[in-house]
Write a protein that holds these residues in place. Structure first.
Motif, PDB file in Angstrom:
ATOM      1  N   ARG A 166       1.132  -1.728  -7.405  1.00  0.00           N
ATOM      2  CA  ARG A 166       0.928  -2.584  -6.232  1.00  0.00           C
ATOM      3  C   ARG A 166       0.644  -4.015  -6.668  1.00  0.00           C
ATOM      4  O   ARG A 166       1.222  -4.967  -6.148  1.00  0.00           O
ATOM      5  CB  ARG A 166      -0.250  -2.057  -5.414  1.00  0.00           C
ATOM      6  N   TRP A 174      -8.452  -7.150  -1.184  1.00  0.00           N
ATOM      7  CA  TRP A 174      -7.421  -6.137  -1.430  1.00  0.00           C
ATOM      8  C   TRP A 174      -7.184  -5.969  -2.935  1.00  0.00           C
ATOM      9  O   TRP A 174      -7.107  -4.848  -3.442  1.00  0.00           O
ATOM     10  CB  TRP A 174      -6.114  -6.533  -0.727  1.00  0.00           C
ATOM     11  N   ASP A 197       0.811  -1.217   0.000  1.00  0.00           N
ATOM     12  CA  ASP A 197       0.000   0.000   0.000  1.00  0.00           C
ATOM     13  C   ASP A 197       0.846   1.270   0.000  1.00  0.00           C
ATOM     14  O   ASP A 197       0.332   2.357  -0.242  1.00  0.00           O
ATOM     15  CB  ASP A 197      -0.948  -0.005   1.212  1.00  0.00           C
ATOM     16  N   GLN A 235      -7.689  -2.654  -5.578  1.00  0.00           N
ATOM     17  CA  GLN A 235      -6.719  -2.106  -6.523  1.00  0.00           C
ATOM     18  C   GLN A 235      -7.326  -1.957  -7.916  1.00  0.00           C
ATOM     19  O   GLN A 235      -7.170  -0.926  -8.579  1.00  0.00           O
ATOM     20  CB  GLN A 235      -5.468  -2.999  -6.615  1.00  0.00           C
TER      21      GLN A 235
END
Lengths: 192, 192, 192, 192
Positions: free
Chosen positions: A87, A137, A79, A141
């Motif tokens: 990322r 997660w 992050d 993104q």
DNA sequence: TATGAATGAGGGTTCATTCAT
DNA sequence: TATGAATGAACCCTCATTCAT
């Protein structure tokens, strides 16, 4: 100082057991791993294990938690990168870096999930949470990149990793992971 | 006549055991499955199993061979389709059809491969062959479609299936498999 | 002052442990009861138990002593009644009053005696003393009533109690104790 | 003949285990008795015990059944006597005969019932049945004698036996059982 | 005195494999 | 070929007891 080191030793032991469990369970599998195996690696007498973990299942749970914490750390590190695409590519790069482990033992989370599913205890739900955390997660993104199919892409990405881990492990070929890594990177790049 | 019928009965028993092994090992996992479990499903007395299979490992091997034969049958059927792209999409459609099984037990080959890798016996090589057979066939289709990256695409396709099987099983959501199926179909279509 | 209060606290702990032992050993049985069980009920840290009692057996001994003291108190109270027949009937009334405990756990002394007999340590002699004390007292009452068969009657009375405790407990019926109580009272009355 | 002897050997083993269990559990108590103890007495390898009894509890159950059968045999024999009073006195005589066993181990049924009550498994109900069978039979005899208080008398009789068994065992004095036997005989006689 | 931690012996149970017939 | 029975090694877990502080 003495007190604190005593406290440290105790907590250290618990953590040593959890860490040993995480490693050994990954390498040998849940069923093939005996408490004695874990105790030996953690350098703890077998009988003493039960002071910290009442059952083998609790030890498995602790191993999962260890993996969960590792994932949190990884996410935290990722992050810090400015762009979501970067990322994701860093995540992929990490997978590729660990391809030799994958060759020998597969993905820690994936193999654990596969094994726990067969066991009938309630631990599969715990690994599921771990898996979901990673997918969530990744979804974030993709969403950050403006994708409307963020969830599907996230699932596809993690599935690609799980699947290539199985193949890398089964076929004992680290290059499979490397090639798939490059393919996934190109895929991410094609979205920008 | 008596001998031949006895032989038939025996071969029947051997096959029943292999089939039972394939099913039960998939559903319960190798380690959690006892010989008694397999014998019960095959309706063969426990003591008699050893006449056909000298060790548990030989039974696992027979289960793998059963899966190999299933794969051969599947490939044979798919090969009757005229176009390589259709063949691949039919393969994918089959995966999606069986998504409820994947939810409960994962992919038979993948979970077996994952488990056998931990066991240290030489059986992982046998599943590897099975896995390679599937990849090889997929590679042939992609090549037939004129792709230069046929191998990589084949690996990616099978990895996608293995991975989504893990996720479908772990997260207990058949829709994951269905969505990934649609995604893979689109991918195939985009190649034409 | 500090020492004395510490001493007081210690004696309190010792007594708490003995009392907890008496209760828990009665309810759970000697073999099923762990030191941790007793420590928990007494609210004493496990490691600290061994400061007061060097072995589990010593704790059992303390529990017996607790029961012995209870019996002394009971006898003292009964002895305040003017007539021996009344005293005996008051004893019986006490048994009937506690019939619900008997239903769940049997007679504290009797079950303990039965269990300790199997253990091979020397503790059975200690419960025997306790049992004898009660019989002796009953014998004295019968003698006081002018009975020449005082000993035999005393044994019969206590046996009746022990036996009906076993049945009340085994058959889970408090009414058995009540009915036997009435029968014994009538028996006492018939002697006057 | 060969077959039957083979069958006999198998059934013999099961019975030998049950008989050994009945004896050893009585002598040592349920908790103190290990499966190895029973196996040793029955001359059966430890691992083989589980072919016949899946758990220790099943072995305890078999022991109870052994006692149940003994009781049936006893009752059958007693029922051959012409008069109910004679039958009851013969029962009592049997108790007195076995007073040396009572001295060392107490009543098999009573001590088992006392122990099983603490264990929390469902076996206490099984011993309760055994106990009830005996009481029911005694009740029938008292009824046969024209007693209106047959049930109460039956309970009192069995309770007397259970209680004197506890005392005989605890105080290690066979004469207690003998004296109580005489007392109970007189009681029966006084009813005629 | 007080206490969390450590230790190890032993118990019940499972199961792949072998044996006897 | 067929089969019930036998075997023993290994595993998980419990707990009284001891240790270090």
């Amino acid at each position: 100082m003495t007190d604190s080191s005593a406290g440290t030793r105790s907590r250290g032991k618990r953590e040593r057991l959890a860490a040993a469990a995480a490693t050994v369970l990954h390498e040998q599998g849940v069923e093939k791993t005996t408490l004695a195996d874990i105790a030996r690696v953690a350098e703890v007498p077998v009988g003493n294990v039960y002071y910290y973990f009442k059952t083998k299942n609790e030890l498995v749970e602790a191993a999962i938690e260890t993996h969960t914490r590792s994932l949190s750390d990884l996410i935290e590190a990722l992050d810090r990168l400015p762009e979501p695409a970067e990322r994701l590519k860093a995540l992929i790069a990490g997978w590729v870096e660990q391809r030799d482990t994958a060759v020998r033992f597969g993905c820690p989370t994936g193999t654990l999930a596969t094994e726990l599913d067969k066991r009938g205890d309630g631990l599969d739900a715990t690994v599921a949470d771990l898996m979901r955390t990673l997918i969530d997660w990744a979804e974030a993104q993709f969403a950050d990149m403006g994708r409307t199919d963020a969830r599907e892409s996230a699932v596809a990405l993690i599935a690609a990793y799980q699947g290539i881990s199985v193949l890398t492990n089964t076929l004992r070929d680290p290059e499979l992971m490397a090639a798939e890594g490059r393919r996934l990177e190109r895929w991410i790049d094609s979205m920008a």
